[in-house]
Design an enzyme around this catalytic site. Structure first.
Site, PDB file in Angstrom:
ATOM      1  N   GLU A  53       0.816  -1.214   0.000  1.00 22.36           N
ATOM      2  CA  GLU A  53       0.000   0.000   0.000  1.00 22.36           C
ATOM      3  C   GLU A  53       0.843   1.254   0.000  1.00 22.36           C
ATOM      4  O   GLU A  53       0.611   2.172  -0.744  1.00 22.36           O
ATOM      5  CB  GLU A  53      -0.953  -0.011   1.198  1.00 22.36           C
ATOM      6  CG  GLU A  53      -2.259   0.728   0.949  1.00 22.36           C
ATOM      7  CD  GLU A  53      -2.156   2.228   1.078  1.00 22.36           C
ATOM      8  OE1 GLU A  53      -2.982   2.921   0.476  1.00 22.36           O
ATOM      9  OE2 GLU A  53      -1.265   2.716   1.781  1.00 22.36           O
ATOM     10  N   HIS A 114      -0.958   0.813   7.095  1.00 20.85           N
ATOM     11  CA  HIS A 114      -1.531   1.557   5.964  1.00 20.85           C
ATOM     12  C   HIS A 114      -0.454   2.545   5.503  1.00 20.85           C
ATOM     13  O   HIS A 114       0.615   2.103   5.096  1.00 20.85           O
ATOM     14  CB  HIS A 114      -2.817   2.214   6.479  1.00 20.85           C
ATOM     15  CG  HIS A 114      -3.745   2.738   5.448  1.00 20.85           C
ATOM     16  ND1 HIS A 114      -4.957   3.286   5.760  1.00 20.85           N
ATOM     17  CD2 HIS A 114      -3.652   2.822   4.105  1.00 20.85           C
ATOM     18  CE1 HIS A 114      -5.571   3.673   4.659  1.00 20.85           C
ATOM     19  NE2 HIS A 114      -4.792   3.405   3.642  1.00 20.85           N
ATOM     20  N   HIS A 134      -4.153  -0.003  11.772  1.00 23.65           N
ATOM     21  CA  HIS A 134      -5.602  -0.155  12.005  1.00 23.65           C
ATOM     22  C   HIS A 134      -5.929  -1.483  12.700  1.00 23.65           C
ATOM     23  O   HIS A 134      -6.648  -2.308  12.149  1.00 23.65           O
ATOM     24  CB  HIS A 134      -6.373  -0.119  10.680  1.00 23.65           C
ATOM     25  CG  HIS A 134      -6.214   1.118   9.879  1.00 23.65           C
ATOM     26  ND1 HIS A 134      -6.561   2.371  10.328  1.00 23.65           N
ATOM     27  CD2 HIS A 134      -5.763   1.296   8.615  1.00 23.65           C
ATOM     28  CE1 HIS A 134      -6.317   3.269   9.383  1.00 23.65           C
ATOM     29  NE2 HIS A 134      -5.835   2.649   8.326  1.00 23.65           N
ATOM     30  N   ASN A 168      -5.430   7.921   7.103  1.00 22.27           N
ATOM     31  CA  ASN A 168      -5.041   7.220   5.883  1.00 22.27           C
ATOM     32  C   ASN A 168      -3.529   7.249   5.727  1.00 22.27           C
ATOM     33  O   ASN A 168      -2.877   6.231   5.622  1.00 22.27           O
ATOM     34  CB  ASN A 168      -5.731   7.903   4.699  1.00 22.27           C
ATOM     35  CG  ASN A 168      -5.544   7.154   3.403  1.00 22.27           C
ATOM     36  OD1 ASN A 168      -4.428   6.938   2.974  1.00 22.27           O
ATOM     37  ND2 ASN A 168      -6.638   6.745   2.792  1.00 22.27           N
ATOM     38  N   ASP A 169      -2.963   8.447   5.707  1.00 23.42           N
ATOM     39  CA  ASP A 169      -1.532   8.576   5.439  1.00 23.42           C
ATOM     40  C   ASP A 169      -0.938   9.650   6.343  1.00 23.42           C
ATOM     41  O   ASP A 169      -1.659  10.508   6.858  1.00 23.42           O
ATOM     42  CB  ASP A 169      -1.335   8.947   3.967  1.00 23.42           C
ATOM     43  CG  ASP A 169       0.112   8.766   3.518  1.00 23.42           C
ATOM     44  OD1 ASP A 169       0.876   8.088   4.230  1.00 23.42           O
ATOM     45  OD2 ASP A 169       0.475   9.310   2.464  1.00 23.42           O
ATOM     46  N   ASN A 224      -6.298  11.649   1.081  1.00 23.83           N
ATOM     47  CA  ASN A 224      -5.543  10.414   0.960  1.00 23.83           C
ATOM     48  C   ASN A 224      -4.054  10.659   1.181  1.00 23.83           C
ATOM     49  O   ASN A 224      -3.663  11.083   2.256  1.00 23.83           O
ATOM     50  CB  ASN A 224      -5.860   9.772  -0.399  1.00 23.83           C
ATOM     51  CG  ASN A 224      -5.620   8.286  -0.402  1.00 23.83           C
ATOM     52  OD1 ASN A 224      -4.612   7.810   0.078  1.00 23.83           O
ATOM     53  ND2 ASN A 224      -6.555   7.526  -0.924  1.00 23.83           N
ATOM     54  N   ASP A 269      -4.102   8.336  -4.996  1.00 20.55           N
ATOM     55  CA  ASP A 269      -3.856   7.649  -3.724  1.00 20.55           C
ATOM     56  C   ASP A 269      -2.607   8.256  -3.082  1.00 20.55           C
ATOM     57  O   ASP A 269      -2.586   9.433  -2.742  1.00 20.55           O
ATOM     58  CB  ASP A 269      -3.749   6.145  -3.983  1.00 20.55           C
ATOM     59  CG  ASP A 269      -4.088   5.312  -2.750  1.00 20.55           C
ATOM     60  OD1 ASP A 269      -3.708   5.724  -1.659  1.00 20.55           O
ATOM     61  OD2 ASP A 269      -4.713   4.257  -2.887  1.00 20.55           O
ATOM     62  N   ASN A 270      -1.546   7.486  -2.947  1.00 18.68           N
ATOM     63  CA  ASN A 270      -0.341   8.019  -2.285  1.00 18.68           C
ATOM     64  C   ASN A 270       0.443   8.994  -3.143  1.00 18.68           C
ATOM     65  O   ASN A 270       0.403   8.904  -4.362  1.00 18.68           O
ATOM     66  CB  ASN A 270       0.599   6.884  -1.939  1.00 18.68           C
ATOM     67  CG  ASN A 270       0.124   6.127  -0.746  1.00 18.68           C
ATOM     68  OD1 ASN A 270      -0.144   6.712   0.288  1.00 18.68           O
ATOM     69  ND2 ASN A 270       0.000   4.845  -0.902  1.00 18.68           N
TER      70      ASN A 270
END
Ligand code: NAG
Length: 356
Positions: A53, A114, A134, A168-169, A224, A269-270
């Site tokens: 991820e 994550h 998580h 998330n990040d 994100n 996303d990332n």
């Protein structure tokens, strides 16, 4: 109520619902199909079948890879196996990452990593790894110290806070401080879904340091990836459902001032920054419906996007690699290091390609 009024009200309600659904489909890119762009001589990393991820590459070429994410609505190929952090030396020519041992006392059996971020201490060069964890779907930031000689991570600290409710990040900005994105406003799973159907831009960025925790930006549909520019002056954050990369100026008091929002035509996303050129790299999802409603007969594809000159009036946005899922599904990140492009995915494989 008069009949006409009733009909008008029902009509208005249907129109509103229709508009919300159309908006939702647009934000999820429900009808998007991919137009492949290939890269030659790519190799799949060995042993990664259940996600990569997030990836963070140190200046010396050591890449940390988070694997085994379990997340609501997201497919998982190893539901019974805890997540892990893998290490790959990008100078070695190897495509076999090895798992990092985690110190005793940390509950590895519920580890569900994550977003990750490394931090190098200016004073002694020590490397810290910040991991969004998580366990039982909570959001906890774990801080580890990386011990290279022992190929291990020593757990130092777990951070929980009510403002860090759906993280998330993260991007570390000090030995104990970071910016984090929350991808949902609500913590309850049903409300999380409602939030996205209604298209509420209520997510954003939280600044954390011991003794000072606050929202520094709100206004994304689904915040994100987050990262920092090479000169440390700017923060870049992705709005997954808004299809944008957002630039913020980082102020002395750690508040953020919005600079611009760049549309990138993918579910972003990332984010990572090329250590040499400052270009921004991201893994994006062509179609959010395929991502969230996994169907082995119609798998989600992958897009790797590079943004050059984001601070200029004309950023150059290039889809460097696009795959229909036959090679890799559901890309979430991409990092470059000395002629190599390392591509990660939410729940699938990881790919290493030669790059310029
Ligand atoms: C995906 O792409 C591969 C290679 O380009 C092709 O062989 C395959 O038919 C494609 N699959 C679908 C479902 O389009």
């Amino acid at each position: 109520m008069g009949r006409l009024l009733k009909i008008t009200l029902v009509g208005a309600l249907l129109a509103l619902l229709g508009e919300r659904i159309a908006n939702f489909c647009h934000r999820l890119r429900v009808f998007t199909e991919v137009d492949p762009v290939d890269l030659l001589s790519c190799q799949l990393l060995k042993g990664i079948e259940a996600g990569s991820e997030d990836i963070d590459v140190l200046p010396n070429g050591l890449a940390f890879i988070s694997t085994g994410l379990k997340y609501p609505s997201i497919h998982c190929f190893s539901p019974d196996k805890p997540g892990a952090i893998l290490l790959l030396d990008l100078n070695s020519g190897s495509v076999s990452p090895s798992p990092l041992r985690i110190s005793k006392g940390f509950d590895s059996s519920s580890f569900n990593p994550h977003g990750i971020s490394t931090y190098i201490d200016d004073k002694d060069g020590a490397v810290y790894l910040f991991v969004v964890n998580h366990p039982q779907l909570q959001s906890i930031i774990e801080i580890f110290k990386f011990v290279e000689e022992e190929n291990s991570l020593v757990h130092l600290k777990s951070i929980k806070h009510e403002l860090l409710n759906s993280v998330n990040d993260i991007i570390a900005v000090g030995p104990e401080s970071f910016y984090a994105t929350n991808d949902h406003y609500f913590s309850n799973n049903h409300l999380k879904a409602v939030e996205h159907y209604l298209g509420l831009p209520w997510t954003g960025v939280v600044y954390y340091s011991p003794g000072d925790v606050r929202h520094v930006f709100t206004g994304f549909y689904f915040a994100n990836g987050i990262t920092i520019s090479n000169d440390k002056k700017y923060i870049y954050a992705a709005d997954f459902m808004g299809h944008t990369i957002n630039v913020f100026m980082k102020n002395k008091d750690w508040s953020l001032s919005p600079v611009k929002s760049v549309y990138v035509d993918t579910l972003v996303d990332n984010l990572s920054v090329d250590p040499v050129t400052g270009d921004i790299w991201t893994g994006g999802h062509p179609n959010g419906y395929k991502l969230f409603s996994y169907n082995p007969e119609d798998v989600p594809g992958s897009e790797v996007v590079r943004v050059q000159n984001i601070h200029s009036d004309h950023p150059i946005i290039t889809k460097v690699y696009v795959n229909n899922g036959s090679v890799i599904q559901a890309t979430s990140c991409a990092s470059v290091y000395k002629g190599q492009l390392l591509i990660g995915t939410v729940f699938h494989r990881a790919l290493l390609c030669p790059w310029e």
